[in-house]
Write an enzyme that holds these catalytic residues in place. Structure first.
Site, PDB file in Angstrom:
ATOM      1  N   TYR A  29     -10.918  -0.315  10.933  1.00 45.99           N
ATOM      2  CA  TYR A  29     -12.154   0.122  10.263  1.00 45.99           C
ATOM      3  C   TYR A  29     -12.490  -0.717   9.039  1.00 45.99           C
ATOM      4  O   TYR A  29     -13.483  -0.492   8.389  1.00 45.99           O
ATOM      5  CB  TYR A  29     -12.076   1.610   9.893  1.00 45.99           C
ATOM      6  CG  TYR A  29     -10.828   1.991   9.113  1.00 45.99           C
ATOM      7  CD1 TYR A  29     -10.730   1.712   7.757  1.00 45.99           C
ATOM      8  CD2 TYR A  29      -9.752   2.610   9.736  1.00 45.99           C
ATOM      9  CE1 TYR A  29      -9.596   2.039   7.044  1.00 45.99           C
ATOM     10  CE2 TYR A  29      -8.611   2.947   9.031  1.00 45.99           C
ATOM     11  CZ  TYR A  29      -8.533   2.660   7.694  1.00 45.99           C
ATOM     12  OH  TYR A  29      -7.411   2.983   6.985  1.00 45.99           O
ATOM     13  N   LYS A  30     -11.615  -1.682   8.680  1.00 42.61           N
ATOM     14  CA  LYS A  30     -11.908  -2.540   7.527  1.00 42.61           C
ATOM     15  C   LYS A  30     -12.710  -3.743   8.024  1.00 42.61           C
ATOM     16  O   LYS A  30     -13.872  -3.602   8.362  1.00 42.61           O
ATOM     17  CB  LYS A  30     -10.611  -2.907   6.818  1.00 42.61           C
ATOM     18  CG  LYS A  30      -9.992  -1.678   6.132  1.00 42.61           C
ATOM     19  CD  LYS A  30      -8.614  -1.889   5.559  1.00 42.61           C
ATOM     20  CE  LYS A  30      -8.115  -0.588   4.916  1.00 42.61           C
ATOM     21  NZ  LYS A  30      -6.673  -0.574   4.708  1.00 42.61           N
TER      22      LYS A  30
ATOM     23  N   PHE B  43       0.852  -1.189   0.000  1.00 43.50           N
ATOM     24  CA  PHE B  43       0.000   0.000   0.000  1.00 43.50           C
ATOM     25  C   PHE B  43       0.891   1.244   0.000  1.00 43.50           C
ATOM     26  O   PHE B  43       1.843   1.318   0.783  1.00 43.50           O
ATOM     27  CB  PHE B  43      -0.878  -0.029   1.252  1.00 43.50           C
ATOM     28  CG  PHE B  43      -1.980   0.987   1.246  1.00 43.50           C
ATOM     29  CD1 PHE B  43      -3.137   0.765   0.500  1.00 43.50           C
ATOM     30  CD2 PHE B  43      -1.878   2.153   1.981  1.00 43.50           C
ATOM     31  CE1 PHE B  43      -4.168   1.695   0.502  1.00 43.50           C
ATOM     32  CE2 PHE B  43      -2.906   3.088   1.983  1.00 43.50           C
ATOM     33  CZ  PHE B  43      -4.057   2.858   1.246  1.00 43.50           C
TER      34      PHE B  43
ATOM     35  N   ARG C  22     -12.681  -3.882  -7.296  1.00 46.23           N
ATOM     36  CA  ARG C  22     -12.338  -4.678  -6.125  1.00 46.23           C
ATOM     37  C   ARG C  22     -13.606  -5.051  -5.361  1.00 46.23           C
ATOM     38  O   ARG C  22     -14.459  -4.197  -5.118  1.00 46.23           O
ATOM     39  CB  ARG C  22     -11.426  -3.819  -5.254  1.00 46.23           C
ATOM     40  CG  ARG C  22     -10.682  -4.528  -4.178  1.00 46.23           C
ATOM     41  CD  ARG C  22      -9.614  -3.615  -3.620  1.00 46.23           C
ATOM     42  NE  ARG C  22     -10.202  -2.511  -2.859  1.00 46.23           N
ATOM     43  CZ  ARG C  22      -9.621  -1.943  -1.799  1.00 46.23           C
ATOM     44  NH1 ARG C  22      -8.442  -2.374  -1.397  1.00 46.23           N
ATOM     45  NH2 ARG C  22     -10.188  -0.953  -1.161  1.00 46.23           N
TER      46      ARG C  22
ATOM     47  N   ASP D  86       1.991  -5.827   8.026  1.00 44.84           N
ATOM     48  CA  ASP D  86       0.776  -5.016   8.026  1.00 44.84           C
ATOM     49  C   ASP D  86      -0.408  -5.957   7.809  1.00 44.84           C
ATOM     50  O   ASP D  86      -0.473  -6.668   6.793  1.00 44.84           O
ATOM     51  CB  ASP D  86       0.858  -3.960   6.917  1.00 44.84           C
ATOM     52  CG  ASP D  86      -0.269  -2.952   7.019  1.00 44.84           C
ATOM     53  OD1 ASP D  86      -1.373  -3.332   7.458  1.00 44.84           O
ATOM     54  OD2 ASP D  86      -0.052  -1.780   6.648  1.00 44.84           O
TER      55      ASP D  86
HETATM   56  C1  LIG Z   1      -6.022   0.760   4.550  1.00 40.59           C
HETATM   57  C2  LIG Z   1      -4.550   0.720   4.602  1.00 40.59           C
HETATM   58  C3  LIG Z   1      -3.819   1.800   5.133  1.00 40.59           C
HETATM   59  C4  LIG Z   1      -4.491   3.071   5.547  1.00 40.59           C
HETATM   60  O1  LIG Z   1      -3.776   3.748   6.523  1.00 40.59           O
HETATM   61  P1  LIG Z   1      -4.475   4.870   7.418  1.00 40.59           P
HETATM   62  O2  LIG Z   1      -3.378   5.543   8.109  1.00 40.59           O
HETATM   63  O3  LIG Z   1      -5.427   4.155   8.328  1.00 40.59           O
HETATM   64  O4  LIG Z   1      -5.238   5.769   6.493  1.00 40.59           O
HETATM   65  C5  LIG Z   1      -2.437   1.660   5.235  1.00 40.59           C
HETATM   66  N1  LIG Z   1      -1.813   0.531   4.828  1.00 40.59           N
HETATM   67  C6  LIG Z   1      -2.491  -0.515   4.299  1.00 40.59           C
HETATM   68  C7  LIG Z   1      -1.759  -1.738   3.876  1.00 40.59           C
HETATM   69  C8  LIG Z   1      -3.877  -0.443   4.159  1.00 40.59           C
HETATM   70  O5  LIG Z   1      -4.547  -1.457   3.612  1.00 40.59           O
END
Ligand SMILES: *Cc1c(COP(=O)(O)O)cnc(C)c1O
Length: 397
Positions: free
Chosen positions: A209-210, A113, A356, A184
């Site tokens: 939040y996911k 990400f 997705r 992660d």
């Molecule tokens: C959703 C996601 C994020 C989002 O980070 P925030 O700081 O919560 O906005 C970061 N890394 C990964 C791998 C994600 O899937």
């Protein structure tokens, strides 16, 4: 066996919506609305500052962290909540690098990400002294681990394709080469069984939040393996990670164990929502959730491939090698997704061309998956996406 009708009843979903985007933002757990209301009126409203002790606000990051720990194979007292995932990535990475002081490379993959890679890059710029991020193709990570690799930083489940890394294998390879790991779990926690203790992962982070349904802006979590809990130095040395925050001492001394990974004032209302959202795991078993998610995603994949030859699968075909999502590529992916959303099927779009679809069996069943595939087929067969209003890009895709 998990009763999925019972878990479904614990969520509010709007009428007429088939929700295939719980991998991006989970829906509202019914109990969360009441719990947040109570935290606002009974706690904040009535207790005021006394809530920190009387309502146990000060202990919430560790108490709720323990509930998540059970889902990800972490021992009690090894997970704490706070901040956002991007911040937690930075924090875990900075601590891990300090534990391997003679090495300079953070190894990651090109599918990670962007925020994780941006944060790593920013940390390297701050550290200077030759620190750098090396990215390789996801399949090439294992072979790229070398004598100057300090930390292998990976997202277990790829946010775009759902491709899954082998956490046990890569952690072992990193350790054999003298490197540490930061995992992660953004698309793992609440979606697939994770065994942090069993795999020997050093640090892990993830968002709530996911698949954990804490609501927009819900706090992230961080895990530190017991081996490192008393020696890892938090680079973000905030007062609530101090050994004695209310001594207001001039010098920073890290708190015992995982508490040192706290930074500042925790988001109590979001933690109340998350605490309520975690109740579903009292009746749901993550192994049942995983088995059902494979059934749902395989059914969707088969139906879409049979009816939509123009969509190309970009997720691994083998369900054991992907997380809880299925993605397809199409040059008009954005418009197709907007047309789907207009028909009540909510997934999302990831640039440049990916549609997705996430599968969260806690509130999604086989009938909805069949209907979603049928609606997608209709949109593709009649080119219903080919309208100007579906091509106008919003800020959030
Ligand atoms: C959703 C996601 C994020 C989002 O980070 P925030 O700081 O919560 O906005 C970061 N890394 C990964 C791998 C994600 O899937």
């Amino acid at each position: 066996m998990t009763d999925f009708a019972a878990t479904r009843a614990m969520f509010h979903l709007p009428e007429g919506v088939i929700y295939l985007d719980g991998n991006s933002l989970g829906p509202l757990p019914r109990a969360a609305a009441a719990r947040v209301a109570a935290a606002v009126t009974d706690e904040w409203g009535e207790m005021l500052i006394r809530g920190w002790n009387a309502a146990g606000w000060i202990d919430m990051p560790a108490r709720v962290g323990d509930r998540i720990a059970r889902l990800i194979g972490a021992p009690p007292g090894s997970v704490v909540m706070g901040d956002t995932l991007s911040i937690k990535v930075y924090q875990a990475l900075a601590s891990a690098l300090e534990l391997v002081p003679d090495r300079r490379i953070i190894l990651s993959d090109t599918g990670n990400f962007p925020s994780d890679l941006y944060m790593a890059d920013g940390l390297c710029r701050t550290l200077g002294r030759g620190y750098r991020v090396q990215t390789v193709a996801p399949e090439a990570v294992e072979d790229a681990i070398g004598p100057d690799t300090a930390v292998v930083m990976l997202t277990e489940v790829d946010y775009r394709t759902g491709r899954m890394h082998d956490m046990a294998r890569l952690t072992a390879a990193a350790h054999a080469a003298g490197a540490l790991t930061v995992w992660d779990l953004a698309h793992s926690a609440g979606a697939i069984p994770v065994d942090l203790a069993g795999t020997g992962a050093d640090f892990a982070v993830g968002c709530s939040y996911k698949y954990l349904n804490s609501g927009p802006g819900g706090p992230a979590f961080i895990y530190v393996a017991p081996t490192w809990a008393e020696v890892a130095r938090p680079a973000l040395s905030g007062w609530l990670g101090h050994e004695a925050p209310f001594a207001f001492a001039p010098d920073y001394r890290p708190a015992r164990g995982i508490e040192r990974m706290r930074v500042g004032t925790p988001p109590i209302l979001q933690l109340a929502a998350l605490d309520a959202a975690m109740d579903v795991w009292d009746i749901a078993d993550i192994r049942d959730v995983r088995a059902r998610s494979i059934e749902l995603s395989q059914a969707f994949l088969a139906a879409v491939e049979a009816a939509c030859p123009d969509l190309s699968l970009v997720s691994p075909r083998d369900p054991a090698r992907r997380g809880s999502q299925v993605s397809f590529a199409h040059p008009e992916g954005y418009a197709i997704m907007q047309a789907l959303i207009a028909r009540g099927v909510i997934g999302d779009f990831r640039a440049p061309d990916i549609l997705r679809f996430g599968f969260a069996p806690l509130y999604l069943g086989p009938d909805e998956v069949r209907r979603a595939a049928a609606i997608l087929a209709e949109i593709m067969q009649h080119r219903l996406w080919d309208r100007p209003e579906f091509k106008r890009r919003a800020r959030v895709t």
